[in-house]
Write an enzyme that holds these catalytic residues in place. Structure first.
Site, PDB file in Angstrom:
ATOM      1  CG  HIS A  46      -2.072   0.921   1.109  1.00  0.00           C
ATOM      2  ND1 HIS A  46      -3.199   0.640   0.367  1.00  0.00           N
ATOM      3  CD2 HIS A  46      -2.266   2.159   1.634  1.00  0.00           C
ATOM      4  CE1 HIS A  46      -4.043   1.668   0.443  1.00  0.00           C
ATOM      5  NE2 HIS A  46      -3.504   2.585   1.211  1.00  0.00           N
ATOM      6  CD  GLU A  68      -2.661  -2.578  -2.438  1.00  0.00           C
ATOM      7  OE1 GLU A  68      -2.484  -2.290  -1.254  1.00  0.00           O
ATOM      8  OE2 GLU A  68      -3.154  -1.778  -3.254  1.00  0.00           O
ATOM      9  CG  ASN A 422      30.764 -22.990  -4.161  1.00  0.00           C
ATOM     10  OD1 ASN A 422      30.252 -23.162  -5.253  1.00  0.00           O
ATOM     11  ND2 ASN A 422      31.968 -22.493  -4.008  1.00  0.00           N
TER      12      ASN A 422
END
Length: 696
Positions: A46, A68, A422
Site C-alpha cells: 500500500h 493487491e 557452493n
C-alpha cells in the site's frame, strides 16, 4: 549542498519496503497462518502504491494495485498461501523493483504474465460447488433484511493532498468492505477567490453496510491516521437499503438532498432484489464509539522527525576522510609537542589527541551497519536455489546485530553469495542421498557473525557431505598443481579450492563448474585485509570462517622500525612481542622460534626488505596470527602504538603483495602497512621448501 532528488528519496524508501515485503512473503511460506505477516506485506504494498503515484510512477501504482487486488483473497483468509503463490508474488515484487530502479529494462508483457499467474493461483482455489449453490439457491423475496454496519464521519487535514494522499482512493478502499453510502459535506468550502487549489475542504458522512470489525476500517486509514479525524458509530439492526437510490441523505436535510447529487460508491456484490428501507428511529438510540485520532502536536512531530536522519553515504565517506586528515595533523602536533619543553603546548596536544580520538570513534560508529541488513538478502537466494535444485534447505542466522563498517558490508555481499551457492550446490546432498545416510530430508545452512577482539568472524556452515579430499587431490594432480604422491595435509589440499579455475564439479551448470567462485572469494577477503579458513567433517558438513577487520578506514597499528624504514602492523593481528635470543640468532638456517614449547616460524624483515646497515644488537620478534597459524616477524625496534589512517597504494605498487596500504606519520613521512595474510603465506611456503630440502 544541493537537495536530494525527491525521486531518489522514493527509490531509497522503496528499497527498504521491498526488503520488508520480501521478508514477509518468505516468512509467509513458512507460517501461512500468520495474519501479521499478511498485514505487513499489504502495508508495504500500500505504501509503495501510494508513494509511487505521488512521485509520478504511474506504472508502479497501477501494477501494485492489481497485485493487491489479486492477493486480496489471501488477506481475507479465503485461501492459504502456497509455495507456488509465494514464488509468483516474489516475481511480482521483483517486477515492481525493476519498474522503479530501471523502467527501461521492463516490458508490459512480463507484468501481464505475472499478474495472470497470480490470478490463476488465487482463483484456482475457488470452491467448485459455489456456482451450483448459487444456482440452486431459492430466490430472495423482497422483504426487509437486517445488516450490521458502521456510521463514519471523515474530516481530513487541509494539507493531505500535498502529502500525496487522495481521499477518494481511501473511499474506494473503504467500499471494498461492503456497500457504502457517502455524502460529501461542503460547509467548509470557501469562495472561489479564497480557495487554495492544493487544500482539501470537503468532509464525508459515510454509512458502511458490512459486517466488518473496527480493525478493518482502521487498516484503510492507517497511513493517514495522523492527518484526519475519524468518528465511528455502529449501525445496529440497520435495514439494508435498496440498490436505487444508492445514496440517501439524512431526513433533517431534505433541501440539501434535492439540490446535491449523491456520490455512489458500491462494492461488487451479487445482485439481489431488496426492499427499500424506511428510515428508523435508531439514530437517537446509537451508542457512539469514538475512534478519533487527534493530530500530533508540532513538538511531538519534530521529535519524531529528528529521531533518525537519512544521510547520503558519500557524506559519511567525506566526513571519514576529514577525520583521517585530522588524526594525521594531531599526530604531527603530538610529535612537535613532545620535542619541546612547553608544558602548555603539551597539555593542548593531549587534549586535541583525546578529542580527535573521540571524534574518530563517533564517526566510525556512524558508519557501522548491522550485518543483519546483509544476511536478509540471502533468504531469497536460498529460497530460489532450494526450489531450482529440489533440495529443501532451512536457513538459520545468528549475530544479526553484529556491526561492520558499511564499506565492509558492501564488499562482503559477493563472497557470501558464492559460499552459499557452493554450500547448497556442492555441500547439501539430494533428498535420496540424505535419506540413505540417515539424515533429515531438509538441509541446513547457518550464517553467523560474532565479534572477536578487533575482528568480526562470519561463518557459513552446512550439514552436507563435507569436502571430498581425495577428489580435490586428484583434481590438483590432474591440473599439475602438485606432484603425484606428494605429502600434504588435508588443510593444504583444501587450499587448492581457492586456486583460479579449480573446480571438482562433474558437470558445468548455471550454478557451478567453471572454477571462478572460490578464488574470487579469497581475493576479495584478502583485499579487505581479512582471511578465510576451511574446516570439514566427512559426512557431517563444512564450515567456512571469514575473519574481517571492523573497518577499512582507521585502525590501531603497531609502529616498528626495520633498518631506516618504518612499518605498521595491524594491532588486531599481534599476539605478543618477544626478544630474539642469541640461540635463535645462531639457528639462521632453520628460522624457527621456541615459544613456550611450540615451534613458530619467523621471517627476518631486514632480509625481506633488503635493508642496508648493521642490525640492532637486541632485535625484537612480533608474533602475528591469522586463524590458527602463528608467524614471527623480526624487527630492529618496536616504536609503539599508532592510530593508522589507511591510504591506498597506487597501481604501480599492485604487484607488491606484502603491503596492504600506507599511512602518513606525524613527521610527514610515509610508513607502509604490512599485509599479515600475505606474510603468513610467505612464511608457510618457506617452511614447505625447507621440509622438501631436508627430505632430499
Amino acid at each position: 549542498m544541493s537537495a536530494m532528488d525527491p525521486t531518489e528519496i522514493f527509490r531509497q524508501e522503496a528499497s527498504e519496503l521491498f526488503e520488508v515485503l520480501e521478508g514477509a512473503l518468505l516468512d509467509l511460506g513458512q507460517r501461512p497462518d500468520d495474519r501479521e505477516l499478511v498485514d505487513s506485506a499489504f502495508r508495504a504494498l500500500h505504501t509503495i502504491k501510494g508513494s509511487g503515484a505521488m512521485f509520478g510512477f504511474d506504472k508502479v501504482a497501477s501494477f501494485t494495485h492489481e497485485f493487491e487486488t489479486a492477493f486480496d483473497r489471501v488477506r481475507k483468509g479465503e485461501i492459504r498461501p502456497t509455495q507456488e503463490l509465494i514464488s509468483v508474488a516474489l516475481a511480482a515484487k521483483d517486477y515492481i523493483r525493476a519498474l522503479i530502479e530501471d523502467p527501461q529494462s521492463t516490458d508490459d508483457i512480463i507484468g501481464e504474465a505475472i499478474l495472470d499467474d497470480l490470478k490463476r493461483f488465487v482463483s484456482s482455489d475457488l470452491p467448485a460447488a459455489l456456482p451450483v449453490e448459487l444456482a440452486e439457491a431459492p430466490p430472495i423475496t423482497p422483504v426487509e433484511s437486517k445488516q450490521a454496519g458502521w456510521h463514519l464521519f471523515l474530516e481530513f487535514e487541509s494539507h493531505i493532498l500535498r502529502n500525496g494522499s487522495n481521499p477518494l482512493d481511501l473511499l474506494e478502499d473503504l467500499c471494498k468492505l461492503g456497500p457504502c453510502f457517502v455524502v460529501p459535506i461542503t460547509d467548509g468550502v470557501p469562495f472561489l477567490d479564497e480557495m487554495e487549489p492544493e487544500d482539501c475542504y470537503l468532509k464525508w458522512d459515510v454509512k458502511l453496510h458490512a459486517a466488518c470489525d473496527k480493525a478493518a476500517i482502521d487498516d484503510v486509514f492507517m497511513f493517514v491516521s495522523d492527518e484526519m479525524k475519524l468518528t465511528l458509530s455502529p449501525l445496529e439492526h440497520v435495514e439494508a437499503p435498496a440498490p436505487a437510490p444508492l445514496f440517501q441523505l439524512a431526513d433533517e436535510e431534505p433541501a440539501l438532498a434535492a439540490e446535491m447529487p449523491a456520490l455512489a460508491v458500491e462494492a461488487p456484490v451479487v445482485e439481489q432484489p431488496v426492499a427499500k428501507a424506511e428510515p428508523g428511529p435508531q439514530a437517537k438510540a446509537e451508542v457512539k464509539v469514538e475512534a478519533r485520532v487527534e493530530p500530533k502536536t508540532e513538538a511531538k512531530r519534530d521529535d519524531r522527525g529528528i529521531a533518525t536522519v537519512r544521510v547520503q553515504a558519500e557524506r559519511l565517506d567525506e566526513l571519514m576522510d576529514r577525520v583521517g586528515e585530522l588524526v594525521i595533523a594531531q599526530a604531527r602536533l603530538t610529535q612537535l609537542a613532545s620535542a619541546g619543553s612547553d608544558l602548555s603546548i603539551k597539555m593542548i596536544a593531549e587534549e586535541i589527541e583525546r578529542l580527535a580520538s573521540s571524534l574518530r570513534d563517533t564517526t566510525m560508529g556512524a558508519r557501522m551497519v548491522p550485518i543483519g541488513s546483509l544476511f536478509g538478502r540471502f533468504r531469497r537466494l536460498i529460497h530460489d536455489l532450494s526450489r531450482d535444485l529440489s533440495k529443501p534447505v532451512e536457513f538459520v542466522t545468528s549475530g544479526e546485530d553484529t556491526e561492520l563498517d558499511k564499506t565492509m558490508i558492501e564488499c562482503l555481499a559477493d563472497p557470501l553469495v558464492h559460499l552459499i551457492r557452493n554450500a547448497i550446490d556442492h555441500g547439501i546432498e539430494d533428498t535420496a542421498t540424505r535419506a540413505a545416510n540417515g539424515k533429515t530430508e531438509q538441509g541446513r545452512i547457518e550464517l553467523a557473525a560474532v565479534h572477536s577482539g578487533a575482528q568480526v568472524l562470519v561463518t557459513v556452515k552446512d550439514n552436507g557431505g563435507g569436502l571430498n579430499t581425495a577428489r580435490i587431490r586428484a583434481k590438483a594432480e590432474e591440473q599439475g598443481l602438485i606432484a603425484a604422491g606428494a605429502v600434504l595435509s588435508d588443510h593444504e589440499i583444501h587450499q587448492f579450492l581457492f586456486h583460479p579455475g579449480f573446480s571438482t564439479a562433474q558437470t558445468i551448470s548455471a550454478l557451478s563448474g567453471r572454477g571462478v567462485g572460490m578464488d574470487v572469494v579469497k581475493r576479495t577477503i584478502e583485499n579487505m585485509r581479512g582471511s578465510i579458513d576451511l574446516s570439514t567433517r566427512p559426512g557431517q558438513g563444512t564450515t567456512v570462517t571469514l575473519r574481517l577487520p571492523l573497518t577499512l578506514a582507521i585502525i590501531e597499528g603497531l609502529l616498528i622500525r626495520v633498518g631506516e624504514g618504518r612499518y605498521i602492523i595491524p594491532l588486531s593481528a599481534v599476539e605478543e612481542c618477544i626478544e630474539l635470543t642469541a640461540e635463535d640468532e645462531r639457528s639462521r638456517g632453520r628460522n624457527f622460534l621456541n615459544v613456550r614449547g611450540n615451534l613458530v616460524p619467523f621471517l627476518r624483515l631486514r632480509e625481506l626488505m633488503s635493508s642496508s646497515g648493521t642490525p640492532d644488537r637486541h632485535q625484537k620478534t612480533i608474533i602475528i596470527s591469522t586463524g590458527e597459524t602463528h608467524v614471527g616477524l623480526v624487527a630492529d625496534q618496536i616504536i609503539g602504538n599508532h592510530q593508522t589512517v589507511i591510504k591506498s597504494l597506487s597501481k604501480l605498487h599492485s604487484d607488491v603483495t606484502i603491503f596492504s596500504g600506507a599511512t602518513i606519520l606525524g613527521d610527514g613521512t610515509a610508513a607502509l602497512i604490512l599485509d599479515v595474510a600475505q606474510l603468513v603465506t610467505l612464511a608457510q611456503s618457506k617452511v614447505e621448501k625447507q621440509h622438501i630440502s631436508e627430505a632430499a
